[in-house]
Design a protein around this motif. Structure first.
Motif, PDB file in Angstrom:
ATOM      1  N   SER A  14      -9.439  59.772  36.922  1.00  0.00           N
ATOM      2  CA  SER A  14      -9.538  60.473  37.984  1.00  0.00           C
ATOM      3  C   SER A  14      -8.648  61.808  38.025  1.00  0.00           C
ATOM      4  N   ALA A  46      -6.548  49.524  41.275  1.00  0.00           N
ATOM      5  CA  ALA A  46      -6.681  48.304  42.413  1.00  0.00           C
ATOM      6  C   ALA A  46      -6.207  47.005  41.746  1.00  0.00           C
ATOM      7  N   GLY A  47      -6.638  46.803  40.628  1.00  0.00           N
ATOM      8  CA  GLY A  47      -6.214  45.562  40.004  1.00  0.00           C
ATOM      9  C   GLY A  47      -4.885  45.512  39.445  1.00  0.00           C
ATOM     10  N   GLU A  75      -9.713  42.332  31.898  1.00  0.00           N
ATOM     11  CA  GLU A  75     -10.247  43.639  31.971  1.00  0.00           C
ATOM     12  C   GLU A  75     -11.336  43.608  30.985  1.00  0.00           C
ATOM     13  N   LYS A  76     -12.618  43.994  31.218  1.00  0.00           N
ATOM     14  CA  LYS A  76     -13.841  43.903  30.586  1.00  0.00           C
ATOM     15  C   LYS A  76     -13.958  44.834  29.404  1.00  0.00           C
ATOM     16  N   ASP A 117     -20.159  44.775  38.674  1.00  0.00           N
ATOM     17  CA  ASP A 117     -20.159  43.147  38.576  1.00  0.00           C
ATOM     18  C   ASP A 117     -19.512  42.388  39.685  1.00  0.00           C
ATOM     19  N   THR A 167     -13.040  45.102  40.265  1.00  0.00           N
ATOM     20  CA  THR A 167     -14.009  45.725  39.172  1.00  0.00           C
ATOM     21  C   THR A 167     -14.524  47.202  39.203  1.00  0.00           C
ATOM     22  N   GLY A 176      -7.476  51.163  32.684  1.00  0.00           N
ATOM     23  CA  GLY A 176      -7.288  52.420  33.324  1.00  0.00           C
ATOM     24  C   GLY A 176      -8.648  52.606  34.226  1.00  0.00           C
ATOM     25  N   GLY A 177     -10.057  52.266  33.801  1.00  0.00           N
ATOM     26  CA  GLY A 177     -11.159  52.643  34.639  1.00  0.00           C
ATOM     27  C   GLY A 177     -11.212  54.115  35.194  1.00  0.00           C
ATOM     28  N   GLY A 184     -17.866  59.377  35.724  1.00  0.00           N
ATOM     29  CA  GLY A 184     -16.574  58.199  36.005  1.00  0.00           C
ATOM     30  C   GLY A 184     -16.561  57.158  34.606  1.00  0.00           C
ATOM     31  N   ALA A 204     -12.705  41.025  28.115  1.00  0.00           N
ATOM     32  CA  ALA A 204     -12.929  39.577  29.123  1.00  0.00           C
ATOM     33  C   ALA A 204     -13.427  40.134  30.352  1.00  0.00           C
ATOM     34  N   ARG A 205     -14.781  40.026  30.355  1.00  0.00           N
ATOM     35  CA  ARG A 205     -15.635  40.314  31.348  1.00  0.00           C
ATOM     36  C   ARG A 205     -15.791  39.099  32.483  1.00  0.00           C
ATOM     37  N   GLY A 214     -17.322  51.380  32.492  1.00  0.00           N
ATOM     38  CA  GLY A 214     -16.949  49.837  32.835  1.00  0.00           C
ATOM     39  C   GLY A 214     -17.705  49.622  34.032  1.00  0.00           C
TER      40      GLY A 214
END
Ligand SMILES: Cc1cc2nc3c(=O)[nH]c(=O)nc-3n(C[C@H](O)[C@H](O)[C@H](O)COP(=O)(O)OP(=O)(O)OC[C@H]3O[C@@H](n4cnc5c(N)ncnc54)[C@H](O)[C@@H]3O)c2cc1C
Length: 328
Positions: free
Chosen positions: A84, A53-54, A72-73, A262, A232, A78-79, A255, A196-197, A258
């Motif tokens: 996936s 999404a980001g 990105e925290k 938030d 996020t 990738g998150g 998953g 970077a959160r 991260g």
């Protein structure tokens, strides 16, 4: 987002939302004012979270002429996108796809919002071209249909993913995110700040001016001249939210660690309402001691049954590998 926008216009593309948002006025904070005394960094569009999404928001905003930074925290992006299966759900028939989605809401006993469904389908139908635009010489193929195959019309949505080029090992979400990374970092040179959160949005009245972001342990005020995008991910690694939204049921998370809700909390603090929080994608899986995430099982009957540690059968092995729940 800098101003309240409708769900449809949000889905109609980030560029439209960013262009329509008023530029944030200069801030003259008084002592004791919660607004920052000075801005540490600034960009037109500040994106929190570097998953699909980001990355999509960053690409779209950059191509519309905005100056973009992603925060990105974690130490890498990738998150959930990168872990996936990388399957992109693309409708092949508008009306039947809308009908299928309506039925998934019924299945989950959830309220429907037709305008949103329609906008989702209209935009999703364009996503094959978007995927192929990410990186050169890529091929995509259909490997299935929408997730809930017991719901009529599921074949109105095809599941596409990138074909792994010969000699490479990456596949699924890895492959998808590699292509995102190429489009963001190599083609567009969009800066990504890691560790970077995003902590909270900086707002005045109904306007979002920027965000407080903890970067390498230091809290910085980041000004967004046009928009902040909250990308996020979900909340599966936040015990309290998981428990609250599933009414105390015990689900193991599947998953990326991260994803601790938030952005959901930041949006709520800025006055956003929540909707559709109690329908989950809930595949059958295994919990391995020592691993933060569960492992998904994708093998469906009829060739076998599953038993628990006591040798007892506990599941219908023919079920779809995803399940919606509501108010369990
Ligand atoms: C095992 C698995 C298989 C899946 N398979 C599919 C599939 O085949 N098809 C499909 O459509 N969907 C699939 N999904 C769902 C899909 O992966 C997600 O819906 C999608 O990736 C979400 O993208 P996102 O960018 O919103 O979030 P994510 O990709 O999760 O990215 C969120 C990012 O935000 C970061 N972040 C979190 N908090 C902050 C903060 N405060 N500040 C800055 N950064 C922050 C996180 O570290 C993370 O990198 C699957 C999910 C899983 C777990």
């Amino acid at each position: 987002m800098s101003k309240l926008i409708s769900k449809r216009s949000f889905l109609k593309g980030f560029a439209a939302a960013a262009a329509g948002a008023a530029a944030a006025p200069l801030v003259h904070a008084k002592p004791g004012d919660p607004l920052p005394q000075k801005w540490d960094r600034e960009a037109d569009v500040v994106i929190l979270g570097y998953g699909g999404a980001g990355a999509s928001a960053a690409i779209t905003a950059k191509d519309a002429g905005a100056d973009v930074v992603i925060f990105e925290k974690c130490p890498q992006g990738g998150g959930n996108t990168a872990v996936s299966s990388g399957g992109m759900m693309i409708p092949n028939n508008r009306e039947r796809a809308i009908e299928y989605l309506r039925k998934t809401y019924d299945f989950a006993n959830s309220e429907k919002y037709d305008e949103l469904l329609t906008a989702f389908v209209d935009e999703a139908m364009k996503s094959k071209d978007f995927l192929l635009s990410l990186a050169p010489d890529q091929k995509v193929y259909i490997y299935g249909h929408a997730g809930f195959q017991s719901i009529p019309e599921s074949d109105a949505i095809d599941k596409w993913r990138f074909r792994t080029p010969k000699g490479q090992k990456t596949r699924g979400g890895d492959m998808l995110f590699n292509n995102y990374r190429y489009a963001v970092e190599t083609v567009r040179k969009i800066p990504v700040v890691y560790n970077a959160r995003g902590l909270e949005l900086i707002t005045r009245n109904d306007e979002v001016l920027g965000a407080w972001i903890e970067i390498d342990g230091k809290k910085e005020a980041v000004k967004a001249k046009k928009a902040v995008v909250l990308a996020t991910g979900g909340y599966e690694f936040d015990d309290k939210m998981l428990s609250n939204h599933t009414m105390g049921q015990k689900f193991h998370r599947l998953g990326h660690p991260g994803n601790t809700g938030d952005g959901v909390r930041m949006a709520q603090a800025a006055g956003a309402d929540l909707w559709h929080m109690n329908a989950l994608s809930c595949p059958l899986g295994l919990v391995v001691p020592g691993l933060k995430t569960a492992l998904q099982i994708n093998m469906l009957a009829p060739s076998h049954i599953y038993v628990d540690q006591d040798g007892k059968r506990f599941v219908n092995e023919k079920m779809d590998n995803h399940t919606c729940i509501y108010g369990v």
